[in-house]
Write an enzyme that holds these catalytic residues in place. Structure first.
Site, PDB file in Angstrom:
ATOM      1  N   HIS A  45      -5.869   4.221  -0.938  1.00  0.00           N
ATOM      2  CA  HIS A  45      -5.976   4.009   0.507  1.00  0.00           C
ATOM      3  C   HIS A  45      -5.835   5.299   1.328  1.00  0.00           C
ATOM      4  O   HIS A  45      -5.993   5.275   2.553  1.00  0.00           O
ATOM      5  CB  HIS A  45      -4.963   2.958   0.987  1.00  0.00           C
ATOM      6  CG  HIS A  45      -3.559   3.440   1.111  1.00  0.00           C
ATOM      7  ND1 HIS A  45      -2.760   3.738   0.027  1.00  0.00           N
ATOM      8  CD2 HIS A  45      -2.794   3.681   2.205  1.00  0.00           C
ATOM      9  CE1 HIS A  45      -1.576   4.119   0.433  1.00  0.00           C
ATOM     10  NE2 HIS A  45      -1.561   4.102   1.765  1.00  0.00           N
ATOM     11  N   HIS A  46      -5.556   6.418   0.660  1.00  0.00           N
ATOM     12  CA  HIS A  46      -5.544   7.710   1.363  1.00  0.00           C
ATOM     13  C   HIS A  46      -6.728   8.592   0.961  1.00  0.00           C
ATOM     14  O   HIS A  46      -6.787   9.761   1.350  1.00  0.00           O
ATOM     15  CB  HIS A  46      -4.225   8.455   1.109  1.00  0.00           C
ATOM     16  CG  HIS A  46      -3.091   7.925   1.936  1.00  0.00           C
ATOM     17  ND1 HIS A  46      -3.085   7.984   3.307  1.00  0.00           N
ATOM     18  CD2 HIS A  46      -1.921   7.324   1.566  1.00  0.00           C
ATOM     19  CE1 HIS A  46      -1.963   7.436   3.764  1.00  0.00           C
ATOM     20  NE2 HIS A  46      -1.238   7.025   2.721  1.00  0.00           N
ATOM     21  N   ASP A  92      -4.572   0.206   7.779  1.00  0.00           N
ATOM     22  CA  ASP A  92      -3.322   0.960   7.868  1.00  0.00           C
ATOM     23  C   ASP A  92      -3.349   1.941   9.048  1.00  0.00           C
ATOM     24  O   ASP A  92      -2.423   1.989   9.861  1.00  0.00           O
ATOM     25  CB  ASP A  92      -3.102   1.711   6.551  1.00  0.00           C
ATOM     26  CG  ASP A  92      -1.767   2.436   6.517  1.00  0.00           C
ATOM     27  OD1 ASP A  92      -0.818   1.974   7.171  1.00  0.00           O
ATOM     28  OD2 ASP A  92      -1.690   3.470   5.827  1.00  0.00           O
ATOM     29  N   LYS A 139       6.384   5.214  -1.241  1.00  0.00           N
ATOM     30  CA  LYS A 139       7.295   5.923  -0.331  1.00  0.00           C
ATOM     31  C   LYS A 139       8.760   5.700  -0.685  1.00  0.00           C
ATOM     32  O   LYS A 139       9.628   6.444  -0.235  1.00  0.00           O
ATOM     33  CB  LYS A 139       7.052   5.475   1.111  1.00  0.00           C
ATOM     34  CG  LYS A 139       5.758   6.016   1.717  1.00  0.00           C
ATOM     35  CD  LYS A 139       5.620   5.574   3.175  1.00  0.00           C
ATOM     36  CE  LYS A 139       4.365   6.150   3.801  1.00  0.00           C
ATOM     37  NZ  LYS A 139       4.191   5.711   5.212  1.00  0.00           N
ATOM     38  N   HIS A 181       3.232   9.977  -2.768  1.00  0.00           N
ATOM     39  CA  HIS A 181       3.592   8.543  -2.711  1.00  0.00           C
ATOM     40  C   HIS A 181       2.438   7.649  -3.163  1.00  0.00           C
ATOM     41  O   HIS A 181       2.669   6.542  -3.661  1.00  0.00           O
ATOM     42  CB  HIS A 181       4.062   8.147  -1.299  1.00  0.00           C
ATOM     43  CG  HIS A 181       2.953   7.818  -0.346  1.00  0.00           C
ATOM     44  ND1 HIS A 181       2.306   8.787   0.399  1.00  0.00           N
ATOM     45  CD2 HIS A 181       2.357   6.628  -0.011  1.00  0.00           C
ATOM     46  CE1 HIS A 181       1.379   8.201   1.158  1.00  0.00           C
ATOM     47  NE2 HIS A 181       1.396   6.909   0.927  1.00  0.00           N
ATOM     48  N   HIS A 225       0.817  -1.221   0.000  1.00  0.00           N
ATOM     49  CA  HIS A 225       0.000   0.000   0.000  1.00  0.00           C
ATOM     50  C   HIS A 225       0.848   1.266   0.000  1.00  0.00           C
ATOM     51  O   HIS A 225       0.465   2.284  -0.560  1.00  0.00           O
ATOM     52  CB  HIS A 225      -0.956   0.013   1.200  1.00  0.00           C
ATOM     53  CG  HIS A 225      -0.287   0.018   2.535  1.00  0.00           C
ATOM     54  ND1 HIS A 225       0.259  -1.127   3.098  1.00  0.00           N
ATOM     55  CD2 HIS A 225      -0.070   1.014   3.423  1.00  0.00           C
ATOM     56  CE1 HIS A 225       0.769  -0.824   4.271  1.00  0.00           C
ATOM     57  NE2 HIS A 225       0.597   0.466   4.496  1.00  0.00           N
ATOM     58  N   ASP A 226       2.028   1.229   0.612  1.00  0.00           N
ATOM     59  CA  ASP A 226       2.899   2.411   0.689  1.00  0.00           C
ATOM     60  C   ASP A 226       4.173   2.265  -0.132  1.00  0.00           C
ATOM     61  O   ASP A 226       5.179   2.912   0.156  1.00  0.00           O
ATOM     62  CB  ASP A 226       3.277   2.693   2.151  1.00  0.00           C
ATOM     63  CG  ASP A 226       2.204   3.489   2.880  1.00  0.00           C
ATOM     64  OD1 ASP A 226       1.397   4.159   2.206  1.00  0.00           O
ATOM     65  OD2 ASP A 226       2.165   3.447   4.127  1.00  0.00           O
TER      66      ASP A 226
END
Length: 509
Positions: free
Chosen positions: A424-425, A453, A373, A398, A369-370
């Site tokens: 997801h953000h 998360d 980054k 990101h 998911h990240d």
């Protein structure tokens, strides 16, 4: 007239056959013909089966009898009954309307000129044509033998055709299954259909499946209880004698084994072979054996494909998980964060009612998911304090960077990971990033991973904060229900909090 139907005592058979009798329909408007036919054929037997004579005195009665008896092998049919063409019209009805091309039809007529033989056989699909005056007992005997043999052969071909059609359907359905346990479960179901070639060949409930390790000789029993799919170690000595003997012979010979009503299919794979034990209500004949042998060959190729698929699938999952760990370790975050997020996401997916394959996809894809980054500078990523406005704009990139890294690979797992990375953000009220999506426009996978998360991030130490207490985390989720987070998913989290805490405690840093 009676003499032409009489048999000598030499033809009598003492032993009483146990199988269902051959059904022969006598259609004639003369009662004497029925009587002498019954007398002549009273002791007839063919392939261990007696004869059952059915009687109809008109074409109309014959139609009713045919409707009520689907397994009539032979019809001894008079031509002239209620009309001069009644017998021929009945033959046409049988072939064209009932579409019954397996029953054998022998015309018996006392007026041969009424229906010329060559014309009748050509136009009405008649199998034999006899004048009543030439039907001696010996000739009647021969007629029955030849026509019953033809009927038996025709039905063997039809049963083989039906079995092959089922074999194709069964193999096609199973070949699309990738998981071994799902494959085994479906195979047992398909075996049941495959062996329902006739009602008396039903595949018994005693059927079982086992995995057999080719090197260690270890045997495990597949268990399918409600929604659980388990494997249990088993000792051959604990099995019933017939089952044990068949399995031992199958593993020794690397082949299928048959014994009357019991059989074992041995499907040899590269490392693990599968053993299917079955029991039928009646003896397994040569057609069933041939079909099961062909089915076994198909299963063997499918097993190897499943094994290769699982190797590739597990390799993908392991690479994704490790890549997720690398990303998290670069940002100095907890090593178990990605694992907890994966299990939280899978649990939410299960609670919201997603099918098992989607739950597994979310579990495998959410660790990335990240991943975006990895393109964020260390000064921003690991800043021990609040980010300023410019740094925050950099950090927000990101999500899109992660999507661009993962998208377009053409692999379902990476496509799902790309969707999660991008969404997801996003927030339920539309105030999230990078696209400002709201409510149902945000993909469910993203909404699920967002909660997983944040739930884990708030409960973990980070470079810019200490872990929150559980009560404080729950209070925030209540406040953000319908704002940041999907309210239905928050309700599921709250109603099943104990399950989430079990995951948290199992994978502590």
């Amino acid at each position: 007239m009676n003499d032409m139907f009489l048999f000598s005592d030499d033809n009598a058979v003492e032993a009483k056959p146990q199988k269902a009798p051959w059904q022969v329909l006598v259609v004639d408007d003369e009662k004497d013909v029925h009587a002498v036919t019954s007398l002549a054929l009273g002791s007839f037997e063919f392939h261990g089966r007696e004869l059952e004579l059915l009687h109809a005195y008109s074409a109309k009665e014959a139609k009713e009898t045919l409707k009520n008896n689907a397994d009539i092998a032979l019809i001894l049919l008079d031509v002239v009954m209620e009309t001069d063409q009644a017998g021929l019209e009945l033959a046409a009805y049988i072939r064209k309307e009932l579409k019954n091309h397996s029953v054998r039809i022998v015309l018996r007529t006392g007026q041969p000129g009424q229906a010329p033989e060559h014309q009748v056989i050509r136009d009405y699909d008649i199998n034999d044509y006899k004048n009543k005056t030439e039907l001696t007992s010996a000739k009647l005997y021969t007629i029955l033998y030849s026509n019953l043999r033809s009927y038996k052969d025709i039905n063997t071909v039809l049963r083989s055709k039906a079995a092959l059609e089922r074999l194709i359907i069964a193999s096609r359905g199973i070949s699309s299954i990738h998981g071994l346990k799902a494959f085994v479960n479906l195979t047992l179901a398909q075996l049941s259909d495959l062996l329902h070639i006739s009602d008396d060949k039903a595949f018994g409930k005693e059927s079982d499946a086992y995995s057999y390790h080719n090197e260690t000789k270890e045997i495990k029993h597949f268990l399918f209880q409600e929604s659980e799919e388990l494997e249990e170690d088993v000792s051959l000595d604990s099995l019933p004698e017939v089952k044990r003997e068949l399995i031992e012979e199958a593993t020794r010979t690397n082949a299928n084994v048959y014994r009357e009503k019991d059989f074992v299919m041995f499907c040899s794979g590269q490392k693990v072979s599968l053993i299917f034990y079955g029991k039928t209500k009646s003896r397994i004949n040569s057609i069933d054996r041939n079909i099961l042998n062909i089915f076994t060959e198909n299963l063997i190729s499918i097993i190897d494909n499943i094994y290769l698929h699982e190797v590739i699938d597990n390799s993908q999952k392991e690479l994704i998980y490790r890549l997720g760990e690398v990303v998290e370790s670069r940002s100095n975050e907890t090593g178990y964060h990605v694992k907890r997020v994966a299990y939280y996401s899978a649990l939410l997916g299960e609670l919201v009612g997603l099918p098992d394959d989607e739950v597994e996809l979310i579990k495998s894809a959410s660790p990335l998911h990240d991943v975006g980054k990895i393109a964020i500078p260390d000064a921003v990523l690991n800043k021990p304090g609040k980010l300023d406005a410019d740094e925050w704009e950099i950090m927000k990139t990101h999500a899109l960077k992660g999507y661009n890294i993962l998208n377009g690979a053409g692999l379902v797992l990476l496509d799902v990971a790309a969707t999660i990375a991008l969404t997801h953000h996003e927030k339920w009220d539309g105030s999230g990033y990078p696209q400002g999506l709201a409510k149902e426009d945000i993909h469910l996978y993203g909404r699920i991973t967002a909660i997983a998360d944040v739930f884990d991030a708030l409960g973990s130490d980070r470079c810019y904060k200490k872990a929150w207490e559980l009560d404080r985390i729950l209070e925030l989720f209540k406040e953000e229900r319908g704002k940041h987070f999907d309210p239905r998913l928050i309700d599921l989290l709250m109603d099943n909090l104990d399950k989430f805490l079990e995951i948290r405690d199992r994978y502590k840093d």
